[in-house]
Motif scaffolding. Sequence first.
Motif, PDB file in Angstrom:
ATOM      1  N   SER A 197       0.837  -1.204   0.000  1.00  0.00           N
ATOM      2  CA  SER A 197       0.000   0.000   0.000  1.00  0.00           C
ATOM      3  C   SER A 197       0.874   1.257   0.000  1.00  0.00           C
ATOM      4  CB  SER A 197      -0.925  -0.060   1.217  1.00  0.00           C
ATOM      5  OG  SER A 197      -1.402   1.203   1.548  1.00  0.00           O
ATOM      6  N   LYS A 198       1.916   1.251   0.827  1.00  0.00           N
ATOM      7  CA  LYS A 198       2.816   2.411   0.906  1.00  0.00           C
ATOM      8  C   LYS A 198       3.497   2.659  -0.434  1.00  0.00           C
ATOM      9  CE  LYS A 198       4.019   3.094   5.628  1.00  0.00           C
ATOM     10  NZ  LYS A 198       4.345   2.037   6.583  1.00  0.00           N
ATOM     11  N   MET A 199       3.962   1.562  -1.053  1.00  0.00           N
ATOM     12  CA  MET A 199       4.678   1.725  -2.320  1.00  0.00           C
ATOM     13  C   MET A 199       3.754   2.271  -3.402  1.00  0.00           C
ATOM     14  SD  MET A 199       7.314  -1.516  -2.302  1.00  0.00           S
ATOM     15  CE  MET A 199       7.891  -1.252  -3.970  1.00  0.00           C
ATOM     16  N   ALA A 200       2.508   1.815  -3.402  1.00  0.00           N
ATOM     17  CA  ALA A 200       1.554   2.319  -4.405  1.00  0.00           C
ATOM     18  C   ALA A 200       1.379   3.825  -4.237  1.00  0.00           C
ATOM     19  CB  ALA A 200       0.220   1.585  -4.268  1.00  0.00           C
ATOM     20  N   ILE A 201       1.336   4.265  -2.987  1.00  0.00           N
ATOM     21  CA  ILE A 201       1.136   5.700  -2.753  1.00  0.00           C
ATOM     22  C   ILE A 201       2.366   6.504  -3.171  1.00  0.00           C
ATOM     23  CG2 ILE A 201       0.860   7.419  -0.914  1.00  0.00           C
ATOM     24  CD1 ILE A 201      -1.089   5.335   0.351  1.00  0.00           C
ATOM     25  N   ILE A 202       3.539   5.970  -2.859  1.00  0.00           N
ATOM     26  CA  ILE A 202       4.776   6.669  -3.263  1.00  0.00           C
ATOM     27  C   ILE A 202       4.819   6.793  -4.788  1.00  0.00           C
ATOM     28  CG2 ILE A 202       7.303   6.512  -3.304  1.00  0.00           C
ATOM     29  CD1 ILE A 202       7.094   5.028  -0.587  1.00  0.00           C
ATOM     30  N   ILE A 203       4.460   5.709  -5.469  1.00  0.00           N
ATOM     31  CA  ILE A 203       4.494   5.712  -6.941  1.00  0.00           C
ATOM     32  C   ILE A 203       3.488   6.726  -7.485  1.00  0.00           C
ATOM     33  CG2 ILE A 203       3.907   4.310  -8.964  1.00  0.00           C
ATOM     34  CD1 ILE A 203       4.998   1.886  -7.178  1.00  0.00           C
ATOM     35  N   ARG A 204       2.284   6.695  -6.937  1.00  0.00           N
ATOM     36  CA  ARG A 204       1.253   7.638  -7.411  1.00  0.00           C
ATOM     37  C   ARG A 204       1.725   9.074  -7.206  1.00  0.00           C
ATOM     38  NH1 ARG A 204      -2.917   3.712  -5.912  1.00  0.00           N
ATOM     39  NH2 ARG A 204      -3.902   3.219  -7.909  1.00  0.00           N
ATOM     40  N   ASN A 205       2.239   9.368  -6.025  1.00  0.00           N
ATOM     41  CA  ASN A 205       2.662  10.746  -5.751  1.00  0.00           C
ATOM     42  C   ASN A 205       3.789  11.173  -6.685  1.00  0.00           C
ATOM     43  OD1 ASN A 205       0.789  11.086  -3.769  1.00  0.00           O
ATOM     44  ND2 ASN A 205       2.177  10.532  -2.102  1.00  0.00           N
ATOM     45  N   TYR A 206       4.713  10.259  -6.921  1.00  0.00           N
ATOM     46  CA  TYR A 206       5.855  10.594  -7.767  1.00  0.00           C
ATOM     47  C   TYR A 206       5.389  10.883  -9.194  1.00  0.00           C
ATOM     48  CZ  TYR A 206      10.553  10.377  -9.733  1.00  0.00           C
ATOM     49  OH  TYR A 206      11.738  10.680 -10.368  1.00  0.00           O
ATOM     50  N   LEU A 207       4.579   9.989  -9.737  1.00  0.00           N
ATOM     51  CA  LEU A 207       4.146  10.175 -11.122  1.00  0.00           C
ATOM     52  C   LEU A 207       3.218  11.384 -11.244  1.00  0.00           C
ATOM     53  CD1 LEU A 207       3.725   6.439 -12.199  1.00  0.00           C
ATOM     54  CD2 LEU A 207       5.580   8.011 -12.782  1.00  0.00           C
ATOM     55  N   ASP A 208       2.412  11.595 -10.223  1.00  0.00           N
ATOM     56  CA  ASP A 208       1.533  12.767 -10.210  1.00  0.00           C
ATOM     57  C   ASP A 208       2.375  14.054 -10.238  1.00  0.00           C
ATOM     58  OD1 ASP A 208      -1.061  14.080  -9.865  1.00  0.00           O
ATOM     59  OD2 ASP A 208      -0.241  14.651  -7.904  1.00  0.00           O
ATOM     60  N   SER A 209       3.486  14.041  -9.503  1.00  0.00           N
ATOM     61  CA  SER A 209       4.323  15.242  -9.459  1.00  0.00           C
ATOM     62  C   SER A 209       4.962  15.509 -10.822  1.00  0.00           C
ATOM     63  CB  SER A 209       5.397  15.107  -8.369  1.00  0.00           C
ATOM     64  OG  SER A 209       6.448  14.285  -8.829  1.00  0.00           O
ATOM     65  N   LEU A 210       5.013  14.477 -11.661  1.00  0.00           N
ATOM     66  CA  LEU A 210       5.559  14.668 -13.014  1.00  0.00           C
ATOM     67  C   LEU A 210       4.444  14.868 -14.049  1.00  0.00           C
ATOM     68  CD1 LEU A 210       8.390  11.946 -13.122  1.00  0.00           C
ATOM     69  CD2 LEU A 210       8.617  14.368 -12.605  1.00  0.00           C
ATOM     70  N   ASP A 211       3.210  15.112 -13.551  1.00  0.00           N
ATOM     71  CA  ASP A 211       2.073  15.388 -14.451  1.00  0.00           C
ATOM     72  C   ASP A 211       1.530  14.189 -15.202  1.00  0.00           C
ATOM     73  OD1 ASP A 211       1.582  17.981 -13.847  1.00  0.00           O
ATOM     74  OD2 ASP A 211       2.979  18.781 -15.352  1.00  0.00           O
ATOM     75  N   ILE A 255      -1.183  11.377 -15.867  1.00  0.00           N
ATOM     76  CA  ILE A 255      -2.618  11.277 -15.572  1.00  0.00           C
ATOM     77  C   ILE A 255      -2.955   9.806 -15.349  1.00  0.00           C
ATOM     78  CG2 ILE A 255      -4.948  11.759 -16.394  1.00  0.00           C
ATOM     79  CD1 ILE A 255      -3.731  13.661 -18.462  1.00  0.00           C
ATOM     80  N   GLU A 256      -3.526   9.499 -14.181  1.00  0.00           N
ATOM     81  CA  GLU A 256      -3.943   8.107 -13.947  1.00  0.00           C
ATOM     82  C   GLU A 256      -5.275   7.884 -14.649  1.00  0.00           C
ATOM     83  OE1 GLU A 256      -4.249   6.707  -9.872  1.00  0.00           O
ATOM     84  OE2 GLU A 256      -4.193   4.647 -10.618  1.00  0.00           O
ATOM     85  N   THR A 257      -5.295   6.948 -15.557  1.00  0.00           N
ATOM     86  CA  THR A 257      -6.502   6.709 -16.353  1.00  0.00           C
ATOM     87  C   THR A 257      -6.847   5.232 -16.329  1.00  0.00           C
ATOM     88  OG1 THR A 257      -5.646   8.397 -17.850  1.00  0.00           O
ATOM     89  CG2 THR A 257      -7.554   7.158 -18.613  1.00  0.00           C
ATOM     90  N   GLU A 258      -8.114   4.933 -16.040  1.00  0.00           N
ATOM     91  CA  GLU A 258      -8.538   3.539 -16.062  1.00  0.00           C
ATOM     92  C   GLU A 258      -8.878   3.126 -17.486  1.00  0.00           C
ATOM     93  OE1 GLU A 258     -11.267   2.554 -12.559  1.00  0.00           O
ATOM     94  OE2 GLU A 258     -11.004   4.729 -12.524  1.00  0.00           O
ATOM     95  N   THR A 259      -8.513   1.905 -17.821  1.00  0.00           N
ATOM     96  CA  THR A 259      -8.850   1.368 -19.144  1.00  0.00           C
ATOM     97  C   THR A 259      -9.722   0.133 -18.933  1.00  0.00           C
ATOM     98  OG1 THR A 259      -6.749   0.202 -19.042  1.00  0.00           O
ATOM     99  CG2 THR A 259      -6.776   2.253 -20.288  1.00  0.00           C
ATOM    100  N   PRO A 260     -10.431  -0.297 -19.976  1.00  0.00           N
ATOM    101  CA  PRO A 260     -11.405  -1.379 -19.773  1.00  0.00           C
ATOM    102  C   PRO A 260     -10.790  -2.708 -19.340  1.00  0.00           C
ATOM    103  CG  PRO A 260     -11.718  -0.327 -21.898  1.00  0.00           C
ATOM    104  CD  PRO A 260     -10.452   0.222 -21.341  1.00  0.00           C
ATOM    105  N   VAL A 261     -11.592  -3.433 -18.560  1.00  0.00           N
ATOM    106  CA  VAL A 261     -11.217  -4.795 -18.191  1.00  0.00           C
ATOM    107  C   VAL A 261     -11.839  -5.776 -19.189  1.00  0.00           C
ATOM    108  CG1 VAL A 261     -11.494  -6.577 -16.424  1.00  0.00           C
ATOM    109  CG2 VAL A 261     -10.897  -4.254 -15.763  1.00  0.00           C
ATOM    110  N   LEU A 262     -13.007  -5.416 -19.684  1.00  0.00           N
ATOM    111  CA  LEU A 262     -13.610  -6.212 -20.752  1.00  0.00           C
ATOM    112  C   LEU A 262     -13.174  -5.587 -22.060  1.00  0.00           C
ATOM    113  CD1 LEU A 262     -17.221  -6.634 -19.347  1.00  0.00           C
ATOM    114  CD2 LEU A 262     -15.340  -8.276 -19.279  1.00  0.00           C
TER     115      LEU A 262
END
Length: 586
Positions: free
Chosen positions: A144-158, A160-167
């Motif tokens: 959980s911690k690593m996911a947050i660190i990754i999100r924050n880091y990539l967010d700081s570089l602009d 965009i987290e985007t969901e794509t279809p599972v089906l």
Amino acid sequence: MYRTHTCGELRISHKKQEVTLSGWIQRLRKLGGMTFIDLRDRYGITQLVVDEKAADDLKEKVSKLGREFVIQTTGIVLERESKNNKIPTGEIEIDIKSITVLNKAETPPFTIQTDTDGGDELRMKYRYLDLRREVVRDNLVLRSKMAIIIRNYLDSLDFIETETPVLMKSTPEGARDFVVPSRMNPGEFYALPQSPQVFKQLLMVAGFDKYYQIVKCFRDEDLRADRQPEFTQIDCEMSFVEQEDVLATFEGLARHLFKEVKGIDPGIFPRIPYAEAMDKYGSDKPDTRFDMLFNDITEIAKGKEFSIFNNSEYIVAICAKGASEYSRKQLDALTNYVKRPQIGAKGLVYVKYNTDGTFKSSIDKFYDQNDFENWAKQCNANAGDLLLILSGNKFETQEQMCQLRLEMGRQLELIDKNQFNPLWVTDFPLLEWDDETQRYYAMHHPFTAPKPEDIELLESNPGQVRANAYDLVINGVEIGGGSVRIFDSALQSKMFKLLGFTEEQANAQFGFLMNAFKYGAPPHAGIAFGFDRLVSLFAGLDSIRDVIAFPKNNTGRDVMNDAPSQISEEQLKELFLKIALPQKQS
Ligand code: ASP
């Protein structure tokens, strides 16, 4: 209110306070007239005491408690007489005044503690109990911690987290698809994503510029220790970038993780071209924590009476430092090791460079001391070392020697578990020839761009074409991989043709992508990391199972809820499906 504090919170500074705690009973002990209870929650363990002088109804209640009962209790924080410095709450205990049983529990099938008595299968069947154990939970907290660190880091570089279809429609990544029948479109199927590859490329056409997603992917492959049918990727794509930009960005992310999670700076990541990695380590995911590099002795070992070498395309030696005293038994064990079906070597040749400067070998009959000295020189061997030699077809022999090298690294204790050696492997071949089907396959995937300087070889010598494709490898584990993409529809069509797609097939499967490329696709490139592997590496674990809350076993089953399972006749009918199982042999 169920609790005023958690079970990991109370210290000597809370002395004399009245507190209420809730949690699970880890352990009950009677000592003389006193009862001690270890109460556990996610945050820790607190010792409760019921004194001899406690009220009878309280003592009566306590006598009926059992392991893993869920209770709520109120009492006064006392300083312990004999302190336990192994746990943060070890200086205090709670003199309890009241207890409420919130829920009873059956005796758990294994002990809920770090060294449990439960075997693998049992712990998987009762995974919710296994997850109560601190060691297992800690892995998921790290995740959980690593996911947050990754999100924050990539967010700081602009990004965009985007969901794509599972089906979705099937996108080949070299594995089999899991498919889902569509009720509303009889006879048609969705595929679960092997990766969101085409969607992220379409997001680049859409001008998103930087995309990422921490996303589930599905591949119907035979399972191994580090594989799960569903797994999580950190999936990324960027526009107007070259390989160098992608490597810099994601080396940055990896270094940031090392710093935040492990408190270490792994330095600049070395880069090794694929061809060099294969020559030196026989692997595109080399473990560089120790040397023992490959030495190609093909030229100097041929030409004597030893037909096995003479008939080999490739003869390779490794030098095991200080191992010349290996016994007959140890050498036999190594021979058996390389002959195991998983490795598949036909045999193993050794040359001992004795401490007195003489040589002793399994092929003394065919070679003299001068020959061995020559080989030893080529391998930088000294007196006291052991040469291990394999021969045969090049690619297979490299793979076999790679396994032997790792085994020797383990045996000679050359692998430091606490060391991290990240590196990039670059310049992968674009295509891989398959003898069985007599055709080329994309080594990474069909959307990977050839190196511009190799494009002219596409027609004449496709096997020689290198790609702008790269892998991040840490300690011999492939953690991520990606490539610069084709963004020109004509080149993409050519690639599909090389891969054996007819124009109709390519259109049916990827027409939408090639069409999209006609509307202004920017140059783009990307990468995806195996998140489970990354977490297990940082947690110091061998298997990714331990960092997944509810993993599948090695036949792809969830043994807890018994999936996969049959579905009803009605469901099958609704989906227009008929099951035709092979006849059982009697
Ligand atoms: N889609 C690729 C994979 O799953 C990664 C990439 O090329 O970005 O391996």
